[in-house]
Design a protein around this motif. Structure first.
Motif, PDB file in Angstrom:
ATOM      1  N   VAL A 155       0.914  -1.069  -0.188  1.00 39.90           N
ATOM      2  CA  VAL A 155      -0.283  -0.240  -0.113  1.00 39.90           C
ATOM      3  C   VAL A 155       0.907   1.175  -0.288  1.00 39.90           C
ATOM      4  CG1 VAL A 155      -1.836   1.506   0.991  1.00 39.90           C
ATOM      5  CG2 VAL A 155      -2.028  -0.788   1.520  1.00 39.90           C
ATOM      6  N   ILE A 156       0.372   1.876  -0.950  1.00 36.20           N
ATOM      7  CA  ILE A 156       1.529   3.698  -0.987  1.00 36.20           C
ATOM      8  C   ILE A 156       0.136   4.100  -0.811  1.00 36.20           C
ATOM      9  CG2 ILE A 156       2.596   4.436  -2.440  1.00 36.20           C
ATOM     10  CD1 ILE A 156       1.834   1.494  -4.069  1.00 36.20           C
ATOM     11  N   SER A 157       1.021   5.119   0.577  1.00 33.74           N
ATOM     12  CA  SER A 157      -0.638   5.994   1.021  1.00 33.74           C
ATOM     13  C   SER A 157       0.029   7.537   1.077  1.00 33.74           C
ATOM     14  CB  SER A 157      -0.960   5.953   2.288  1.00 33.74           C
ATOM     15  OG  SER A 157       0.518   5.545   3.295  1.00 33.74           O
ATOM     16  N   LEU A 158      -0.323   8.510   1.158  1.00 30.36           N
ATOM     17  CA  LEU A 158      -0.380  10.039   1.350  1.00 30.36           C
ATOM     18  C   LEU A 158      -0.767  10.729   2.080  1.00 30.36           C
ATOM     19  CD1 LEU A 158       1.916  11.342  -1.216  1.00 30.36           C
ATOM     20  CD2 LEU A 158      -0.174  12.467  -2.039  1.00 30.36           C
ATOM     21  N   ARG A 159      -0.175  11.029   3.097  1.00 25.38           N
ATOM     22  CA  ARG A 159      -0.714  11.953   4.184  1.00 25.38           C
ATOM     23  C   ARG A 159      -0.031  13.594   4.895  1.00 25.38           C
ATOM     24  NH1 ARG A 159      -3.687   8.442   3.078  1.00 25.38           N
ATOM     25  NH2 ARG A 159      -4.638   6.879   4.455  1.00 25.38           N
ATOM     26  N   HIS A 160      -1.436  13.607   4.983  1.00 21.68           N
ATOM     27  CA  HIS A 160      -1.092  15.108   5.964  1.00 21.68           C
ATOM     28  C   HIS A 160      -0.991  15.113   7.032  1.00 21.68           C
ATOM     29  CE1 HIS A 160      -2.241  18.659   3.332  1.00 21.68           C
ATOM     30  NE2 HIS A 160      -1.454  18.752   2.745  1.00 21.68           N
TER      31      HIS A 160
END
Length: 357
Positions: A280-285
């Motif tokens: 899983v490749i996730s992008l978060r603040h």
């Protein structure tokens, strides 16, 4: 333009010399400007713009060869590019320490890649000349020197990025060969189409210092589809993007994530037995910054390192080392300390259950 520049090639194999010479001619060099010597004893410097140095010639080998060349070639005005038949991390580091502009593996680079390497090397050599010529001037000149040094770091970032491509390209080519041998025409054609798309994206992205997240996600999707083909769909992947993040306004250095994904797929998921892999490749603040996370359910770093050592001994990933250098340079160029990479071993019931980067 490079057509007017001269080249000195130190190579004791006439066959390898002819291959290099043909590549240079196809890249626009004048055949009259290409000079060949077989040994250190024959080497003399005639103000060539490039010296292409094989590290293993008859009368000298390895770093000894390069030391002999560097004694004869002035430190300014000439780009020295070393090449050898073996990917030896230790020799590569020593060569760079001695002052070579680049280090290439025989048979692993194309005509286009050679041209790009030469252009970058020549640009960096000219930049070093500019830097040295500005030394000792006034405070205003010292300010300009800092600007030039920063420009040099940006060139170095581009050069490091361009060195990350060969590993997964060769892996993909071996998969094409495997598919051809199985006479699987449809899969082979589909794979070649994906591979061509990936190469176009690599060439396009390599021209830029930063790319949008949408371009990065497209590149990573194509890469992961190729790896799924190679590993016979033994793993799944997905992107998990936080709501509200704009993929067109977020930017990232190209080829930053792919080496970690390659490690995940090849060494973590590729060694799984009896269950489907997942990444899983996730992008978060997080705290006002953007964090990219790669999480897998593979065998974990400990087992992956043990399995890899059985095959390749004490090999150290060159891509990982290059990315460490890039992180340091990115912090210098953008005058921050926010570029960083953290790796965590995931555990479940006291046993390795994957890795998070």
């Amino acid at each position: 333009e490079i057509e007017g520049l001269s080249v000195l090639i130190l190579e004791d194999s006439e066959g390898d010399f002819l291959i290099l010479k043909q590549m240079l001619i196809e890249n626009g060099f004048n055949t009259k400007h290409i000079r060949w010597v077989r040994s250190i004893a024959e080497l003399s410097y005639n103000q060539e713009a490039f010296v292409l140095c094989d590290l293993n010639v008859e009368d000298s080998q390895g770093i000894t060869t390069l030391q002999g060349v560097m004694r004869l070639v002035p430190k300014l005005g000439t780009s020295v590019i070393a090449f050898t038949g073996e990917d030896d991390e230790g020799i590569a580091q020593e060569a760079i320490h001695l002052g070579v502009q680049d280090y290439l593996i025989k048979g692993s680079f194309s005509k286009a890649f050679l041209r790009k390497t030469l252009l970058f090397a020549h640009e960096r050599t000219k930049l070093l000349q500019d830097l040295y010529h500005q030394e000792g001037k006034t405070k205003a000149a010292e300010h300009n020197l800092k600007e030039e040094a920063m420009r040099g770091k940006r060139f170095q970032l581009q050069l490091l990025s361009s060195q990350l491509n060969p590993h997964f390209i060769f892996n993909a080519m071996s998969s094409i060969q495997h598919s051809v041998l199985l006479n699987n025409v449809e899969d082979t054609l589909a794979f070649i189409s994906k591979f061509s798309s990936l190469m176009r994206q690599v060439l396009e992205n390599s021209r830029k210092e930063l790319i949008t997240w949408s371009d990065e996600e497209l590149f990573l999707t194509t890469y992961l589809d190729i790896e799924r083909f190679r590993f016979e769909n033994s793993f799944d992947y997905r992107f998990d993007i936080e709501e509200g993040l704009d993929a067109e306004s977020l930017h990232i250095p190209p080829m930053m994530i792919q080496p970690y994904l390659e490690n995940t797929v090849v060494h973590g998921l590729g060694n799984l037995k009896g269950r489907q892999g997942e990444v899983v490749i996730s992008l978060r603040h997080e705290n006002g910054h953007v964090v990219v996370t790669i999480m897998d359910n593979g065998v974990g770093r400990g087992k992956a390192i043990a399995l890899r050592s059985l095959r390749v001994g004490s090999h150290v990933s060159r891509a990982m080392h290059i990315n460490e250098q890039r992180v340091s340079l990115l912090n210098a160029v953008y005058q921050t300390d926010l570029f960083k990479v953290e790796v965590t071993d995931l555990m479940q019931d006291g046993k390795p259950s994957g890795t998070r980067v």
